[in-house]
Design a protein around this motif. Sequence first.
Motif, PDB file in Angstrom:
ATOM      1  N   ALA A  19       0.851  -1.187   0.000  1.00  0.00           N
ATOM      2  CA  ALA A  19       0.000   0.000   0.000  1.00  0.00           C
ATOM      3  C   ALA A  19       0.889   1.239   0.000  1.00  0.00           C
ATOM      4  CB  ALA A  19      -0.913   0.005   1.222  1.00  0.00           C
ATOM      5  N   ALA A  20       0.547   2.222  -0.820  1.00  0.00           N
ATOM      6  CA  ALA A  20       1.367   3.431  -0.906  1.00  0.00           C
ATOM      7  C   ALA A  20       1.399   4.203   0.397  1.00  0.00           C
ATOM      8  CB  ALA A  20       0.858   4.328  -2.038  1.00  0.00           C
ATOM      9  N   SER A  21       0.391   4.012   1.245  1.00  0.00           N
ATOM     10  CA  SER A  21       0.341   4.736   2.513  1.00  0.00           C
ATOM     11  C   SER A  21      -0.575   4.022   3.484  1.00  0.00           C
ATOM     12  CB  SER A  21      -0.167   6.167   2.281  1.00  0.00           C
ATOM     13  OG  SER A  21      -0.458   6.805   3.497  1.00  0.00           O
ATOM     14  N   GLU A  22      -0.287   4.184   4.759  1.00  0.00           N
ATOM     15  CA  GLU A  22      -1.162   3.622   5.783  1.00  0.00           C
ATOM     16  C   GLU A  22      -2.456   4.417   5.926  1.00  0.00           C
ATOM     17  OE1 GLU A  22       1.437   6.609   8.030  1.00  0.00           O
ATOM     18  OE2 GLU A  22       1.555   5.284   6.279  1.00  0.00           O
ATOM     19  N   THR A  23      -2.541   5.592   5.275  1.00  0.00           N
ATOM     20  CA  THR A  23      -3.735   6.426   5.383  1.00  0.00           C
ATOM     21  C   THR A  23      -4.792   6.102   4.332  1.00  0.00           C
ATOM     22  OG1 THR A  23      -2.843   8.151   3.945  1.00  0.00           O
ATOM     23  CG2 THR A  23      -2.306   8.293   6.291  1.00  0.00           C
ATOM     24  N   LEU A  24      -4.484   5.223   3.395  1.00  0.00           N
ATOM     25  CA  LEU A  24      -5.465   4.883   2.357  1.00  0.00           C
ATOM     26  C   LEU A  24      -6.747   4.346   2.986  1.00  0.00           C
ATOM     27  CD1 LEU A  24      -3.127   3.219  -0.293  1.00  0.00           C
ATOM     28  CD2 LEU A  24      -4.522   5.262  -0.631  1.00  0.00           C
ATOM     29  N   PRO A  25      -7.909   4.674   2.390  1.00  0.00           N
ATOM     30  CA  PRO A  25      -8.098   5.296   1.079  1.00  0.00           C
ATOM     31  C   PRO A  25      -8.017   6.818   1.041  1.00  0.00           C
ATOM     32  CG  PRO A  25     -10.216   4.728   2.006  1.00  0.00           C
ATOM     33  CD  PRO A  25      -9.177   4.214   2.976  1.00  0.00           C
ATOM     34  N   LYS A  26      -7.675   7.478   2.133  1.00  0.00           N
ATOM     35  CA  LYS A  26      -7.553   8.932   2.132  1.00  0.00           C
ATOM     36  C   LYS A  26      -6.546   9.375   1.070  1.00  0.00           C
ATOM     37  CE  LYS A  26      -6.615  12.840   5.252  1.00  0.00           C
ATOM     38  NZ  LYS A  26      -5.553  13.465   4.448  1.00  0.00           N
ATOM     39  N   ASP A  27      -6.950  10.347   0.255  1.00  0.00           N
ATOM     40  CA  ASP A  27      -6.115  10.923  -0.804  1.00  0.00           C
ATOM     41  C   ASP A  27      -5.713   9.904  -1.866  1.00  0.00           C
ATOM     42  OD1 ASP A  27      -6.092  13.463   0.440  1.00  0.00           O
ATOM     43  OD2 ASP A  27      -4.442  12.838   1.745  1.00  0.00           O
ATOM     44  N   GLY A  28      -6.404   8.770  -1.935  1.00  0.00           N
ATOM     45  CA  GLY A  28      -6.064   7.761  -2.932  1.00  0.00           C
ATOM     46  C   GLY A  28      -6.350   8.228  -4.348  1.00  0.00           C
ATOM     47  N   LEU A  29      -5.638   7.623  -5.292  1.00  0.00           N
ATOM     48  CA  LEU A  29      -5.748   7.997  -6.702  1.00  0.00           C
ATOM     49  C   LEU A  29      -6.429   6.920  -7.540  1.00  0.00           C
ATOM     50  CD1 LEU A  29      -2.171   9.500  -7.114  1.00  0.00           C
ATOM     51  CD2 LEU A  29      -4.317  10.793  -7.045  1.00  0.00           C
ATOM     52  N   ASN A  30      -6.756   5.783  -6.947  1.00  0.00           N
ATOM     53  CA  ASN A  30      -7.295   4.686  -7.741  1.00  0.00           C
ATOM     54  C   ASN A  30      -8.683   4.954  -8.305  1.00  0.00           C
ATOM     55  OD1 ASN A  30      -5.035   3.121  -7.527  1.00  0.00           O
ATOM     56  ND2 ASN A  30      -6.022   1.412  -6.484  1.00  0.00           N
ATOM     57  N   GLN A  31      -9.468   5.772  -7.633  1.00  0.00           N
ATOM     58  CA  GLN A  31     -10.835   5.973  -8.096  1.00  0.00           C
ATOM     59  C   GLN A  31     -10.901   6.800  -9.383  1.00  0.00           C
ATOM     60  OE1 GLN A  31     -13.700   4.596  -6.890  1.00  0.00           O
ATOM     61  NE2 GLN A  31     -12.366   3.411  -5.560  1.00  0.00           N
ATOM     62  N   LEU A  32     -10.161   7.903  -9.420  1.00  0.00           N
ATOM     63  CA  LEU A  32     -10.247   8.817 -10.565  1.00  0.00           C
ATOM     64  C   LEU A  32      -8.987   8.829 -11.414  1.00  0.00           C
ATOM     65  CD1 LEU A  32     -12.024  11.858  -8.849  1.00  0.00           C
ATOM     66  CD2 LEU A  32     -13.060  10.056 -10.247  1.00  0.00           C
ATOM     67  N   GLY A  33      -7.883   8.342 -10.898  1.00  0.00           N
ATOM     68  CA  GLY A  33      -6.636   8.430 -11.629  1.00  0.00           C
ATOM     69  C   GLY A  33      -5.951   9.767 -11.416  1.00  0.00           C
ATOM     70  N   ILE A  34      -4.767   9.911 -11.959  1.00  0.00           N
ATOM     71  CA  ILE A  34      -4.005  11.158 -11.860  1.00  0.00           C
ATOM     72  C   ILE A  34      -4.547  12.135 -12.897  1.00  0.00           C
ATOM     73  CG2 ILE A  34      -1.710  12.192 -12.113  1.00  0.00           C
ATOM     74  CD1 ILE A  34      -0.607   9.355 -11.391  1.00  0.00           C
ATOM     75  N   PRO A  35      -4.909  13.349 -12.482  1.00  0.00           N
ATOM     76  CA  PRO A  35      -5.468  14.302 -13.447  1.00  0.00           C
ATOM     77  C   PRO A  35      -4.374  14.992 -14.253  1.00  0.00           C
ATOM     78  CG  PRO A  35      -5.411  15.298 -11.280  1.00  0.00           C
ATOM     79  CD  PRO A  35      -4.921  13.877 -11.104  1.00  0.00           C
ATOM     80  N   PRO A  36      -4.666  15.364 -15.504  1.00  0.00           N
ATOM     81  CA  PRO A  36      -3.713  16.144 -16.284  1.00  0.00           C
ATOM     82  C   PRO A  36      -3.755  17.606 -15.858  1.00  0.00           C
ATOM     83  CG  PRO A  36      -5.698  15.851 -17.554  1.00  0.00           C
ATOM     84  CD  PRO A  36      -5.900  15.092 -16.259  1.00  0.00           C
ATOM     85  N   ASP A  37      -2.776  18.367 -16.304  1.00  0.00           N
ATOM     86  CA  ASP A  37      -2.806  19.815 -16.110  1.00  0.00           C
ATOM     87  C   ASP A  37      -3.686  20.488 -17.161  1.00  0.00           C
ATOM     88  OD1 ASP A  37      -0.873  19.865 -13.937  1.00  0.00           O
ATOM     89  OD2 ASP A  37       0.632  19.399 -15.450  1.00  0.00           O
ATOM     90  N   VAL A  38      -3.658  19.941 -18.383  1.00  0.00           N
ATOM     91  CA  VAL A  38      -4.381  20.527 -19.506  1.00  0.00           C
ATOM     92  C   VAL A  38      -5.052  19.405 -20.289  1.00  0.00           C
ATOM     93  CG1 VAL A  38      -4.209  21.938 -21.593  1.00  0.00           C
ATOM     94  CG2 VAL A  38      -2.667  22.375 -19.675  1.00  0.00           C
ATOM     95  N   ARG A  39      -6.278  19.667 -20.727  1.00  0.00           N
ATOM     96  CA  ARG A  39      -6.994  18.703 -21.562  1.00  0.00           C
ATOM     97  C   ARG A  39      -7.189  19.294 -22.953  1.00  0.00           C
ATOM     98  NH1 ARG A  39      -9.463  14.939 -18.005  1.00  0.00           N
ATOM     99  NH2 ARG A  39      -9.433  15.680 -15.831  1.00  0.00           N
ATOM    100  N   PRO A  40      -6.675  18.628 -24.012  1.00  0.00           N
ATOM    101  CA  PRO A  40      -6.932  19.115 -25.371  1.00  0.00           C
ATOM    102  C   PRO A  40      -8.415  19.096 -25.673  1.00  0.00           C
ATOM    103  CG  PRO A  40      -5.176  17.481 -25.354  1.00  0.00           C
ATOM    104  CD  PRO A  40      -5.817  17.450 -23.997  1.00  0.00           C
ATOM    105  N   GLY A  41      -8.813  19.871 -26.637  1.00  0.00           N
ATOM    106  CA  GLY A  41     -10.212  19.902 -27.014  1.00  0.00           C
ATOM    107  C   GLY A  41     -10.689  18.558 -27.511  1.00  0.00           C
ATOM    108  N   THR A  42     -11.974  18.292 -27.335  1.00  0.00           N
ATOM    109  CA  THR A  42     -12.554  17.036 -27.799  1.00  0.00           C
ATOM    110  C   THR A  42     -12.330  16.875 -29.293  1.00  0.00           C
ATOM    111  OG1 THR A  42     -14.264  17.205 -26.095  1.00  0.00           O
ATOM    112  CG2 THR A  42     -14.676  15.686 -27.920  1.00  0.00           C
ATOM    113  N   GLY A  43     -11.882  15.695 -29.665  1.00  0.00           N
ATOM    114  CA  GLY A  43     -11.670  15.435 -31.087  1.00  0.00           C
ATOM    115  C   GLY A  43     -10.294  15.818 -31.591  1.00  0.00           C
ATOM    116  N   THR A  44      -9.403  16.250 -30.705  1.00  0.00           N
ATOM    117  CA  THR A  44      -8.042  16.575 -31.129  1.00  0.00           C
ATOM    118  C   THR A  44      -7.348  15.288 -31.547  1.00  0.00           C
ATOM    119  OG1 THR A  44      -7.936  18.442 -29.603  1.00  0.00           O
ATOM    120  CG2 THR A  44      -5.846  17.599 -30.458  1.00  0.00           C
ATOM    121  N   ALA A  45      -7.025  15.153 -32.824  1.00  0.00           N
ATOM    122  CA  ALA A  45      -6.436  13.917 -33.329  1.00  0.00           C
ATOM    123  C   ALA A  45      -4.930  13.888 -33.105  1.00  0.00           C
ATOM    124  CB  ALA A  45      -6.764  13.745 -34.816  1.00  0.00           C
ATOM    125  N   ASP A  46      -4.231  14.906 -33.576  1.00  0.00           N
ATOM    126  CA  ASP A  46      -2.766  14.942 -33.478  1.00  0.00           C
ATOM    127  C   ASP A  46      -2.387  15.644 -32.176  1.00  0.00           C
ATOM    128  OD1 ASP A  46      -0.061  15.090 -33.758  1.00  0.00           O
ATOM    129  OD2 ASP A  46      -0.081  15.988 -35.762  1.00  0.00           O
TER     130      ASP A  46
END
Length: 492
Positions: free
Chosen positions: A451-478
Motif C-alpha cells: 500500500a502506498a500509505s497507511e492512510t489509504l483510502p484517504k487521498d487515494g488515486l485509484n478511483q479517478l486516476g491522476i489528473p492532467p494539467d491541460v486537456r486538449p479539445g474534444t476530437g483533437t487527433a494529433d
Amino acid sequence: MRHLAAIRRLLLLGGLMATASGVAAQGASPAAPTCNCQVDLDSIAVKLERNYIAFHLEILGTPREADYRALVARLHQRAATTSEADCIFLLRELTDWFHDGHLFVAQWPTLSPEQASRLAEATPVIAMSEREVRASLDRRKGRLDPIEGIWYWRGFRVGIIPRAGPGEPDFVAVVLQSDSANWRPGQVRARFWKNPNGTYRTIATADDHSRRDAVATIYRHLLLAFPPVTWGRAYPLAPYEVGMLDPVDPERPTARVAGREAVVISVPSHDPQYRPYLDSLVAAHRAEIVAHPFLIVDIRGDLGGSSQTTAALVPFLVTRDKRPAIGPVGTSMVLSSPGNIAYFEQGGWNPDSVAQRMKAAPGQVLPLIRENTLDMPFPNDTLLPLPRRVAVLMDRGVASAGEAFLLQARKSTKVTLIGNNSAGMIDYQSVRLVGTSCPAQGNLLGFPMIAASETLPKDGLNQLGIPPDVRPGTGTADQVAWAIRYLASLKP
C-alpha cells in the motif's frame, strides 16, 4: 516496483510458466474432491481476505464489509450453476468490486499437446490475404470502426475485419503472417464484440490456442490493448501517425525530431525489458534533446511495468523548484500473513528485513521500510537550459509504473501533463500471483502486496486516476502537434 502489466503480458505468452506454477504451488490448497466454480470463488475470497492489504485498510471493520459479504454470498449462490466457460466472469465480479486494477483473476489453463492440437484444428479459418484486407479497408475509408485494420506484434500480423450474422462476433482478427508453427495464415486469433463505451469484449487465443477473455481498448488510435498484450496498428495510418511506433514491436520506445521545436519520445510500455532500448535512444538523441526547446514524452496506452524503465528521461525534468505532490502521504505498508511472508522470503526481495518483521507481527499492517526512502527524487540537481519545457501526454491507458512516472514528472515546474486522467492503479503496488483451490480450472489470483500509505483510502488515486494539467479539445487527433503548439504559447 513489480507491476501488473509485465506479469499479465508474461502470463499470456508463457514467460511466467515456471514462476506461476511455483507461486501456485506455494499458495494453492490441495485440489478438492469436487472442483467447480463455487470452490474456485470461495478459494479466491479466502485468499484475498487473508493477504490483500486493501481489504484490511479499506474494507475490514468498515460499513463496506457488509456489502462485500453480501456480494460474496450472492456470487457463491450463482457459482453453483455457472459453467466452467463463464466462471471467469463471475470471479472477476468479485475482484472488480474493489476498483483496483492490480487485483485480478488471470486465466492460465494447462493443456496437453493433444488438447492444444485439437483446439488448433478447430480454430475457424477465413482465407484472406493482406492485399485483400487492405483493399477492403480502402473501399470503406471514412466508414471504418476504430478497431478495423491491420495490426501486428513481434512477428505476426492480423487483419481485423467485420463479421455479420446471428451468433457472429462484431469483428475477428485473421492471421495474415504467423510468428509460430502453432498458427497459420487465415486462422482466427481473436474475436471482438463492441461495448457501448467503445471498448471491446474479447476472446483471444494464446500460442497454444487456449482461450483468454479480456476487454480490449484502443489508445492513441495506434495501440490495441487487451491485457496482457498490446498490438500496434500497421494500416491504415494518418500521416502524423506514420513512424510513431516501432515497426517490429509496438511497445518498444521510439524517438524522433518534430520540426525545429521538439523531440518526441514515445514510451508505450514501462516493461523493464525496454529499459536498455530507451537508454540507448536517449543517449543517441541526447544532443538533439538538449538543442530543442521542447521535449514531448508520449506515454499514452502505457499499462505499466517497472518504474525504473524511464530513468534515462528523468534528468531532463530537473527544476530547482518543485510542485507539491499529490496522492496518499505516508509510509508504504505491507500486511503480515503466512503467504506474504513466504513471498518476501522466497522472492529474493526482502527490503529492511521485512519478512522477519512480519513474522514478529502476525496479522499486522507494518511499514515496508522503517525509514521511508521510496520517494522518487530527481537524480541530481543539474539544471539543463534545454529543453525549456516538457509535455507528458497521458490517457486512461496509463497505469501502474506509468502513473509512477507521472507523479515524478509532475513535480517539475517545467512539466505539463496533457491529456486525460490516468487509469488509477497506483495506490496498491507489486503484484503477487497465487493459485486457487482448483488448479484444473486454470485461474490465478493476482493481488498487490504494498500500500502506498497507511492512510489509504484517504487521498487515494485509484478511483479517478491522476489528473492532467491541460486537456486538449474534444476530437483533437494529433495530440503531439497540439502539445507543441501549447508549449510554444506559454511564457518563457
